[in-house]
Structures are given as C-alpha cells and as structure tokens.
Design a protein around this motif. Structure first.
Motif, PDB file in Angstrom:
ATOM      1  N   VAL A   1       0.511  12.025  18.550  1.00 25.45           N
ATOM      2  CA  VAL A   1       1.728  12.678  19.141  1.00 25.45           C
ATOM      3  C   VAL A   1       2.748  13.191  18.268  1.00 25.45           C
ATOM      4  O   VAL A   1       3.391  14.065  18.634  1.00 25.45           O
ATOM      5  N   LEU A   2       3.108  12.602  16.910  1.00 26.92           N
ATOM      6  CA  LEU A   2       3.964  12.877  16.009  1.00 26.92           C
ATOM      7  C   LEU A   2       3.456  13.900  14.789  1.00 26.92           C
ATOM      8  O   LEU A   2       4.385  14.388  14.185  1.00 26.92           O
ATOM      9  N   GLY A   3       2.498  13.722  14.607  1.00 29.48           N
ATOM     10  CA  GLY A   3       1.628  14.486  13.516  1.00 29.48           C
ATOM     11  C   GLY A   3       2.085  13.723  12.181  1.00 29.48           C
ATOM     12  O   GLY A   3       2.180  12.449  12.065  1.00 29.48           O
ATOM     13  N   PRO A   4       2.258  14.421  11.052  1.00 28.38           N
ATOM     14  CA  PRO A   4       2.488  13.771   9.596  1.00 28.38           C
ATOM     15  C   PRO A   4       3.900  13.212   9.705  1.00 28.38           C
ATOM     16  O   PRO A   4       4.843  13.839   9.056  1.00 28.38           O
ATOM     17  N   VAL A   5       3.985  12.036  10.085  1.00 31.43           N
ATOM     18  CA  VAL A   5       5.144  11.067   9.603  1.00 31.43           C
ATOM     19  C   VAL A   5       4.906   9.944   8.756  1.00 31.43           C
ATOM     20  O   VAL A   5       3.827   9.586   8.290  1.00 31.43           O
ATOM     21  N   SER A   6       6.028   9.548   8.000  1.00 28.16           N
ATOM     22  CA  SER A   6       5.767   8.328   7.267  1.00 28.16           C
ATOM     23  C   SER A   6       6.070   7.278   7.909  1.00 28.16           C
ATOM     24  O   SER A   6       6.565   7.173   9.086  1.00 28.16           O
ATOM     25  N   ILE A   7       5.337   5.834   7.672  1.00 21.87           N
ATOM     26  CA  ILE A   7       5.652   4.784   8.304  1.00 21.87           C
ATOM     27  C   ILE A   7       6.119   3.678   7.287  1.00 21.87           C
ATOM     28  O   ILE A   7       5.970   3.674   5.960  1.00 21.87           O
ATOM     29  N   LEU A   8       6.521   2.657   7.871  1.00 16.82           N
ATOM     30  CA  LEU A   8       7.040   1.345   7.071  1.00 16.82           C
ATOM     31  C   LEU A   8       6.613   0.162   7.960  1.00 16.82           C
ATOM     32  O   LEU A   8       7.055  -0.402   8.751  1.00 16.82           O
ATOM     33  N   PRO A   9       5.247  -0.140   7.700  1.00 16.76           N
ATOM     34  CA  PRO A   9       4.551  -1.292   8.661  1.00 16.76           C
ATOM     35  C   PRO A   9       4.962  -2.761   8.156  1.00 16.76           C
ATOM     36  O   PRO A   9       4.926  -2.937   6.730  1.00 16.76           O
ATOM     37  N   LEU A  10       5.470  -3.553   8.772  1.00 18.85           N
ATOM     38  CA  LEU A  10       5.881  -5.126   8.607  1.00 18.85           C
ATOM     39  C   LEU A  10       5.034  -5.864   9.430  1.00 18.85           C
ATOM     40  O   LEU A  10       5.236  -5.711  10.704  1.00 18.85           O
ATOM     41  N   VAL A  11       4.574  -6.843   8.888  1.00 17.32           N
ATOM     42  CA  VAL A  11       4.056  -8.075   9.416  1.00 17.32           C
ATOM     43  C   VAL A  11       4.943  -9.076   9.518  1.00 17.32           C
ATOM     44  O   VAL A  11       5.651  -9.623   8.477  1.00 17.32           O
ATOM     45  N   VAL A  12       5.273  -9.718  10.733  1.00 21.08           N
ATOM     46  CA  VAL A  12       6.386 -10.622  10.865  1.00 21.08           C
ATOM     47  C   VAL A  12       5.695 -12.046  11.079  1.00 21.08           C
ATOM     48  O   VAL A  12       4.909 -12.338  11.980  1.00 21.08           O
ATOM     49  N   GLY A  13       5.883 -12.775   9.794  1.00 23.13           N
ATOM     50  CA  GLY A  13       5.475 -14.258  10.114  1.00 23.13           C
ATOM     51  C   GLY A  13       6.649 -15.308  10.765  1.00 23.13           C
ATOM     52  O   GLY A  13       6.998 -14.778  11.673  1.00 23.13           O
ATOM     53  N   GLU A  14       6.728 -16.334   9.961  1.00 24.95           N
ATOM     54  CA  GLU A  14       7.437 -17.277  10.417  1.00 24.95           C
ATOM     55  C   GLU A  14       9.080 -16.813   9.992  1.00 24.95           C
ATOM     56  O   GLU A  14       9.287 -16.903   8.834  1.00 24.95           O
ATOM     57  N   ALA A  15       9.734 -16.223  10.927  1.00 21.79           N
ATOM     58  CA  ALA A  15      11.115 -15.611  10.529  1.00 21.79           C
ATOM     59  C   ALA A  15      12.017 -15.784  11.843  1.00 21.79           C
ATOM     60  O   ALA A  15      11.760 -16.346  13.012  1.00 21.79           O
TER      61      ALA A  15
ATOM     62  N   ALA B   1       0.837  -1.261   0.142  1.00 21.66           N
ATOM     63  CA  ALA B   1       0.053  -0.025   0.019  1.00 21.66           C
ATOM     64  C   ALA B   1       0.777   1.329  -0.113  1.00 21.66           C
ATOM     65  O   ALA B   1       2.069   1.352   0.311  1.00 21.66           O
ATOM     66  N   ASP B   2       0.256   2.484  -0.592  1.00 16.54           N
ATOM     67  CA  ASP B   2       0.744   3.713  -0.657  1.00 16.54           C
ATOM     68  C   ASP B   2       0.785   4.310   0.737  1.00 16.54           C
ATOM     69  O   ASP B   2       1.393   5.146   1.270  1.00 16.54           O
ATOM     70  N   ALA B   3      -0.480   4.080   1.479  1.00 18.38           N
ATOM     71  CA  ALA B   3      -0.669   4.648   2.716  1.00 18.38           C
ATOM     72  C   ALA B   3      -1.515   3.731   3.549  1.00 18.38           C
ATOM     73  O   ALA B   3      -2.180   3.000   3.015  1.00 18.38           O
ATOM     74  N   PHE B   4      -1.578   4.241   4.834  1.00 17.27           N
ATOM     75  CA  PHE B   4      -2.597   3.336   5.819  1.00 17.27           C
ATOM     76  C   PHE B   4      -3.487   4.629   6.492  1.00 17.27           C
ATOM     77  O   PHE B   4      -3.240   5.470   7.001  1.00 17.27           O
ATOM     78  N   GLN B   5      -4.709   4.182   6.331  1.00 22.59           N
ATOM     79  CA  GLN B   5      -5.886   5.100   6.571  1.00 22.59           C
ATOM     80  C   GLN B   5      -6.372   4.711   8.236  1.00 22.59           C
ATOM     81  O   GLN B   5      -6.413   3.677   8.614  1.00 22.59           O
ATOM     82  N   THR B   6      -6.558   5.979   8.724  1.00 19.89           N
ATOM     83  CA  THR B   6      -7.243   5.744  10.107  1.00 19.89           C
ATOM     84  C   THR B   6      -8.337   6.923  10.171  1.00 19.89           C
ATOM     85  O   THR B   6      -8.294   7.630   9.178  1.00 19.89           O
ATOM     86  N   PRO B   7      -9.068   6.941  11.051  1.00 19.85           N
ATOM     87  CA  PRO B   7     -10.104   8.014  11.242  1.00 19.85           C
ATOM     88  C   PRO B   7      -9.596   9.526  11.474  1.00 19.85           C
ATOM     89  O   PRO B   7     -10.148  10.388  11.076  1.00 19.85           O
ATOM     90  N   LEU B   8      -8.119   9.459  11.579  1.00 15.47           N
ATOM     91  CA  LEU B   8      -7.472  10.825  11.779  1.00 15.47           C
ATOM     92  C   LEU B   8      -6.869  11.225  10.610  1.00 15.47           C
ATOM     93  O   LEU B   8      -6.431  12.148  10.289  1.00 15.47           O
ATOM     94  N   GLY B   9      -6.997  10.412   9.486  1.00 18.96           N
ATOM     95  CA  GLY B   9      -6.305  10.527   8.171  1.00 18.96           C
ATOM     96  C   GLY B   9      -5.467   9.277   7.531  1.00 18.96           C
ATOM     97  O   GLY B   9      -5.722   8.436   8.239  1.00 18.96           O
ATOM     98  N   ALA B  10      -4.477   9.728   6.758  1.00 20.62           N
ATOM     99  CA  ALA B  10      -3.841   8.539   6.042  1.00 20.62           C
ATOM    100  C   ALA B  10      -2.298   8.975   6.412  1.00 20.62           C
ATOM    101  O   ALA B  10      -1.820  10.109   6.432  1.00 20.62           O
ATOM    102  N   LEU B  11      -1.781   7.971   6.693  1.00 22.57           N
ATOM    103  CA  LEU B  11      -0.229   8.232   6.926  1.00 22.57           C
ATOM    104  C   LEU B  11       0.425   7.141   5.732  1.00 22.57           C
ATOM    105  O   LEU B  11       0.292   6.211   5.306  1.00 22.57           O
ATOM    106  N   PRO B  12       1.333   7.978   4.924  1.00 22.94           N
ATOM    107  CA  PRO B  12       2.243   7.562   3.882  1.00 22.94           C
ATOM    108  C   PRO B  12       3.069   6.388   4.204  1.00 22.94           C
ATOM    109  O   PRO B  12       3.957   6.636   5.266  1.00 22.94           O
TER     110      PRO B  12
END
Length: 274
Positions: A148-162, A99-110
C-alpha cells in the motif's frame, strides 16, 4: 551493522512466494470496503490504526480495510510505528529488535533509527531481539504496508508486561505529524462460540469507539496493553476513532465452534482550522 530480521512466518501466516503474496494482498485490498472520508480531519489518512494479525485467510479481509484507508498517504507517509503483543517470549517492558531492517518476500523495510534513538533511553524500552525473532503480530502487517505505501521506514515494538501509560509515553515521543502513522496489531476475543464471540467483540468495539476510562482486558483483545495506551493518548490528541470492519474467523475461513475476533479501526486527527 545490525542484522536484518528475516521473515519468520512467511509460508504459514501468508504466502512465501512474492508473486503469490502480492496477488493475495491485491485481492484482499480490492475487496475491502472503500475507506471513510476524513471529513474535517487534519489529514485524509488516519493517524493510527488497530489491525488484526492472524493468517491472511482468516483476518486478511479485515486487515485490508485498514490498509486501504492508508492508500492516499502513499509517497507522503514516511514512517509506521508498529506495536503488538508478545506471543512467544514473556518479558517486562517494550522491546526494540536491534535490527536494521525487517525482511519479507517483497523485500526489506528499514528500521527508523532516529525513532529508535528517541525512545531508547525511556526506562520501559529495551533491546530484545528474541522477542521479535518468531513474533508474527508485527510481521504479518509488513507485506500490506509494502503493497500500500511502498518504501517506508518502520519502528517495530513488541509490548510485553507494560502499563498503558508506558505505551502512551512511547507513542507521544514518536508522534510527529501526518507523515508518521501508528499501527496497533491486535485480534479480539479468542476461541468462544460464534454468538458469544460476537457479543464480546461488539462490547469491545463500543469501548474503543466510546472510551470511558474502562480498560480493555486481555480476554477481549490480545493486544489490550497497546490498545489501552493508544486510547489514552488518542484522547489527549483528539483523535476520532471509526470502525472499518468487524468479523471473526467463523465469517472467513474457519468453523463456528471456537472463533477468533477481528476488527479494524482508524483514528483520525481533528483539523485545527475553523
């Protein structure tokens, strides 16, 4: 353009209405203990955090203690790398969302595309949108980051078997300076009676604060794999862990017959100046 990943657990794990959500966040942050001083740390805010990920009535107070420690980094922290365990989809490796961004009720984080590019060629990293689609462990952290931080970018990673080494390699690639913060999303023990849970969780806290190479197991923390990866690289980068809060669902919004443990930790980088 890739899609925006919509909020999946708004209205269940946290409020879906923006005004109520912001009020809820501000309440938890206001009542959180004052953050510890960085002391001789290289930065006044932590380089890494371990934060729980239950519904806000349960783990919100503990999570808020971690996020309050980031407040001095508002306007300076540019990216948050989030790693959490896979609760919904079993897979091998560490999953990008696509994804290019993650949405929450407070807006989207790139999403930080430079970071995605930096790790995409690692053999343990794959793009797996389905691993992110209904995963709450990362999503519940996002409104706190926005508040807390306002408009920051994120790098979300789901960790499976690793392996912890594979997690550490990803974190090392994304390390950067104090403008980049690492967040590990994990609860502690699950569904033990209150006294037994406190015993188990206290032992886990000691392992994290004073690591001796003994790995954290899944019975101690659902995010054991990313925690172990962080501990491995934290030692190499000379991060100093501090416990910010420890409690369980029996202390917040649940009964005491079968509780879930929550802890928040901050890891500060040592100063290299004399």
């Amino acid at each position: 353009m890739n899609p925006i990943r919509p909020a999946a657990v708004a209205g269940t794990f946290y409020p879906a209405q923006a005004a109520i959500l912001r009020q809820n966040l501000q309440h938890h942050l206001h009542h959180a203990p004052a953050p510890p001083s960085g002391g001789q740390a290289a930065s006044p805010w932590p380089k890494a955090l371990i934060v729980p990920h239950a519904g806000y009535p349960y783990s919100g107070p503990t999570a808020a203690s971690a996020y309050r420690s980031l407040a001095s980094g508002r306007g300076k922290i540019q990216r948050v790398v989030l790693l959490g365990p896979a609760h919904r989809v079993p897979f091998r490796g560490i999953a990008l969302s696509g994804a290019d961004a993650f949405q929450t009720p407070l807006g989207a984080l790139p999403v930080d595309h430079a970071g995605v590019t930096a790790i995409a060629q690692l053999p343990q990293v794959l793009e797996l949108p389905i691993a992110h689609a209904q995963e709450h462990a990362l999503e519940v952290q996002l409104p706190f980051l926005q508040e807390v931080l306002g408009p920051v970018s994120i790098l979300p990673l789901v960790v499976g078997e690793a392996s912890p080494r594979e997690v550490a390699e990803v974190l090392d690639t994304l390390w950067d300076g104090p403008e980049s913060v690492i967040l590990i999303s994990s609860d502690l023990s699950h569904y033990h009676p209150y006294a037994e849970a406190r015993r188990i969780d206290n032992a886990t806290v000691r392992q994290i604060l004073h690591p001796d190479g003994t790995p954290i197991h899944h019975a101690q923390a659902c995010g054991a794999i990313p925690i172990n990866g962080l501990l491995q690289i934290a030692h190499r980068h000379r991060l100093q862990p501090r416990l910010l809060d420890l409690r369980n669902s029996g202390d917040t919004a649940g009964g005491r017959d079968a509780v879930v443990g929550y802890a928040a930790f901050a890891f500060f980088a040592e100063s290299t100046t004399p």
